[in-house]
Write a protein that holds these residues in place. Structure first.
Motif, mmCIF file in Angstrom:
data_model
loop_
_atom_site.group_PDB
_atom_site.id
_atom_site.type_symbol
_atom_site.label_atom_id
_atom_site.label_comp_id
_atom_site.label_asym_id
_atom_site.label_seq_id
_atom_site.Cartn_x
_atom_site.Cartn_y
_atom_site.Cartn_z
ATOM 1 N N ALA A 269 0.835 -1.209 0.000
ATOM 2 C CA ALA A 269 0.000 0.000 0.000
ATOM 3 C C ALA A 269 0.867 1.254 0.000
ATOM 4 C CB ALA A 269 -0.925 -0.013 1.218
ATOM 5 N N ALA A 270 1.952 1.249 0.754
ATOM 6 C CA ALA A 270 2.851 2.403 0.789
ATOM 7 C C ALA A 270 3.464 2.635 -0.591
ATOM 8 C CB ALA A 270 3.954 2.181 1.831
ATOM 9 N N ARG A 271 3.882 1.571 -1.237
ATOM 10 C CA ARG A 271 4.443 1.687 -2.587
ATOM 11 C C ARG A 271 3.433 2.305 -3.551
ATOM 12 N NH1 ARG A 271 6.363 -3.185 -6.670
ATOM 13 N NH2 ARG A 271 8.441 -2.386 -7.132
ATOM 14 N N ASP A 280 5.693 11.141 -0.384
ATOM 15 C CA ASP A 280 7.072 10.800 -0.094
ATOM 16 C C ASP A 280 7.072 9.647 0.907
ATOM 17 O OD1 ASP A 280 6.547 11.882 2.419
ATOM 18 O OD2 ASP A 280 7.578 13.767 1.993
ATOM 19 N N ALA A 281 8.256 9.099 1.205
ATOM 20 C CA ALA A 281 8.329 7.917 2.059
ATOM 21 C C ALA A 281 7.771 8.189 3.450
ATOM 22 C CB ALA A 281 9.775 7.432 2.153
ATOM 23 N N ALA A 282 8.032 9.380 3.982
ATOM 24 C CA ALA A 282 7.569 9.706 5.334
ATOM 25 C C ALA A 282 6.052 9.722 5.416
ATOM 26 C CB ALA A 282 8.137 11.058 5.766
ATOM 27 N N ASN A 283 5.404 10.315 4.414
ATOM 28 C CA ASN A 283 3.941 10.343 4.408
ATOM 29 C C ASN A 283 3.351 8.966 4.152
ATOM 30 O OD1 ASN A 283 3.609 13.098 4.930
ATOM 31 N ND2 ASN A 283 3.861 13.631 2.781
ATOM 32 N N ALA A 284 4.003 8.209 3.278
ATOM 33 C CA ALA A 284 3.484 6.888 2.923
ATOM 34 C C ALA A 284 3.552 5.929 4.107
ATOM 35 C CB ALA A 284 4.264 6.322 1.747
ATOM 36 N N ASP A 285 4.682 5.938 4.831
ATOM 37 C CA ASP A 285 4.789 4.990 5.946
ATOM 38 C C ASP A 285 3.788 5.329 7.051
ATOM 39 O OD1 ASP A 285 5.922 7.113 7.363
ATOM 40 O OD2 ASP A 285 7.923 6.251 7.456
ATOM 41 N N PHE A 286 3.552 6.628 7.284
ATOM 42 C CA PHE A 286 2.560 7.030 8.293
ATOM 43 C C PHE A 286 1.151 6.628 7.850
ATOM 44 C CE2 PHE A 286 -0.487 10.146 9.966
ATOM 45 C CZ PHE A 286 -0.273 9.997 11.326
ATOM 46 N N GLU A 287 0.864 6.788 6.561
ATOM 47 C CA GLU A 287 -0.465 6.492 6.026
ATOM 48 C C GLU A 287 -0.835 5.023 6.202
ATOM 49 O OE1 GLU A 287 -4.097 7.469 4.182
ATOM 50 O OE2 GLU A 287 -2.474 8.796 4.865
ATOM 51 N N VAL A 288 0.140 4.127 6.104
ATOM 52 C CA VAL A 288 -0.168 2.696 6.185
ATOM 53 C C VAL A 288 0.013 2.122 7.588
ATOM 54 C CG1 VAL A 288 0.429 2.351 3.769
ATOM 55 C CG2 VAL A 288 2.182 1.965 5.522
ATOM 56 N N GLY A 289 0.406 2.964 8.554
ATOM 57 C CA GLY A 289 0.417 2.510 9.936
ATOM 58 C C GLY A 289 1.769 2.346 10.589
ATOM 59 N N TYR A 290 2.869 2.661 9.873
ATOM 60 C CA TYR A 290 4.192 2.571 10.494
ATOM 61 C C TYR A 290 4.406 3.732 11.461
ATOM 62 C CZ TYR A 290 6.201 -1.284 7.792
ATOM 63 O OH TYR A 290 6.484 -2.520 7.265
ATOM 64 N N GLU A 291 5.048 3.451 12.572
ATOM 65 C CA GLU A 291 5.383 4.495 13.540
ATOM 66 C C GLU A 291 6.870 4.832 13.521
ATOM 67 O OE1 GLU A 291 3.974 3.208 17.310
ATOM 68 O OE2 GLU A 291 1.854 3.332 16.754
ATOM 69 N N PHE A 304 11.303 -5.098 -1.333
ATOM 70 C CA PHE A 304 11.321 -4.685 -2.736
ATOM 71 C C PHE A 304 12.718 -4.651 -3.352
ATOM 72 C CE2 PHE A 304 7.272 -2.681 -1.327
ATOM 73 C CZ PHE A 304 6.431 -3.338 -2.212
ATOM 74 N N GLY A 305 13.758 -4.830 -2.522
ATOM 75 C CA GLY A 305 15.096 -4.946 -3.075
ATOM 76 C C GLY A 305 15.891 -3.658 -3.130
ATOM 77 N N GLN A 306 15.268 -2.527 -2.842
ATOM 78 C CA GLN A 306 15.975 -1.250 -2.813
ATOM 79 C C GLN A 306 15.155 -0.235 -2.016
ATOM 80 O OE1 GLN A 306 16.589 0.114 -6.837
ATOM 81 N NE2 GLN A 306 14.563 -0.508 -7.505
ATOM 82 N N PRO A 307 15.774 0.869 -1.580
ATOM 83 C CA PRO A 307 15.065 1.858 -0.764
ATOM 84 C C PRO A 307 13.886 2.468 -1.523
ATOM 85 C CG PRO A 307 17.433 2.218 -0.692
ATOM 86 C CD PRO A 307 17.194 1.224 -1.777
ATOM 87 N N PRO A 308 12.926 3.068 -0.788
ATOM 88 C CA PRO A 308 11.718 3.618 -1.425
ATOM 89 C C PRO A 308 11.989 4.577 -2.578
ATOM 90 C CG PRO A 308 11.450 3.587 0.954
ATOM 91 C CD PRO A 308 12.861 3.179 0.678
#
Length: 326
Positions: A269-271, A280-291, A304-308
């Motif tokens: 979902a973040a991808r 961006d990665a910060a908004n995406a990780d927060f949106e899917v529930g990462y703290e 996924f084999g490489q950074p966001p």
């Protein structure tokens, strides 16, 4: 000597029907492949007018790509494919089909395809309520098998199943017949699946009260609520099971623990948020529930084999192909 000749004759008699059936299957698959290729032309995929029917063509092997398989039947007329579910891999081609009985996150890859012999596949979504209706209203013999509890399995392709897939393809040339015959042929396909070696698996998923059906309720709940903190007690209540029973059946069905399943849902979902919503990665990780941003980046790279940032750039530049279901 006479005894040896007698045994040889018996073996030949047993072999001839097998050879004849293999020849019929090869011919049926060739005809199905021709219909898929003609329908697609030069395109790589097509969502057809028949509800739930997708066609795929690929002229080269693909890279492994995360995607989601719905309850479905995947029949390959030409080429080979590999699908990874958790740590379990399924490799199949013309003589074997893939049956998926609930929505599952997988990694999919075409492994055999070329310009001269492209990968040609038919992907049909299965309506579990239709499976349930057939079981309740028709006299269907479902073989008792010990095929396991996994929500995905490989079965032996039969001439009858391929012929019914070909009949479904024929409807694309007679769109006025699709509303009536489309449903009937799909019921026939489900009937064939129920009669085959994976019929018990499909019946278990459709039968209310069965452990597989209860576990599927937990899977469905988790798919909708993956952003929330995972509380196994709540998930067990949804399934109507104890924690230990749910954990056992969840892993048996999906090849993952509930936590691993949630992690894959969050990362995919973040991808998608970064790719289509310009997060961006910060908004995406927060949106899917990462703290934790560091945890998100670490798990994203591992999956996924490489950074966001590099992964999304590669997707947009076309250096990585995010393939669809089949």
């Amino acid at each position: 000597m006479l005894e040896t000749m007698y045994e040889t004759c018996k073996m030949e008699k047993r072999r001839k029907p097998d050879n004849a059936n293999a020849s019929k299957l090869a011919q049926a698959l060739m005809e199905l492949g021709s219909k898929i290729g003609n329908s697609l032309g030069g395109s790589g995929e097509r969502a057809t007018e028949v509800l739930g029917l997708m066609l795929y063509r690929c002229t080269a092997p693909t890279v492994p790509s995360p995607c989601t398989y719905e309850p479905s039947l995947l029949v390959i007329a030409q080429g080979r494919k590999r699908v990874d579910l958790g740590r379990t891999d399924y490799v199949f081609g013309r003589s074997r089909f893939l049956l998926t009985s609930l929505e599952l996150p997988v990694v999919s890859q075409v492994i055999t395809a070329s310009e001269d012999a492209p990968y040609l596949a038919l992907f049909l979504k299965l309506d579990i309520s239709t499976v349930r209706d057939i079981l309740n209203t028709e006299e269907v013999h479902v073989p008792e098998t010990s095929s396991g509890a996994r929500g995905m399995a490989i079965g032996e392709t039969t001439v009858e199943l391929v012929n019914e897939c070909s009949r479904l393809m024929d409807l694309l040339d007679a769109p006025q017949d699709i509303p009536f015959f489309g449903k009937l042929i799909q019921r026939e396909i489900i009937y064939r699946l129920l009669q085959g070696t994976q019929g018990q698996r499909l019946r278990a998923m459709a039968t209310l009260g069965d452990q597989s059906h209860r576990t599927a309720k937990a899977v469905a709940w988790l798919r909708v609520n993956y952003q929330k903190p995972l509380r196994v007690e709540q998930l067990a209540t949804v399934a109507g099971m104890s924690r230990s029973t749910l954990h056992h059946h969840f892993r048996a069905l999906t090849a993952m623990s509930p936590l691993q399943f949630q992690k894959q849902l969050r990362l995919r979902a973040a991808r998608q948020h970064m790719l289509t919503n310009d997060f961006d990665a910060a908004n995406a990780d927060f949106e899917v529930g990462y703290e934790s941003a560091s945890q998100f980046n670490r798990e994203y790279r591992r999956f996924f084999g490489q950074p966001p940032i590099r992964d999304i750039k590669a997707l947009r530049d076309g250096k990585v192909v995010a393939i669809t279901a089949a």
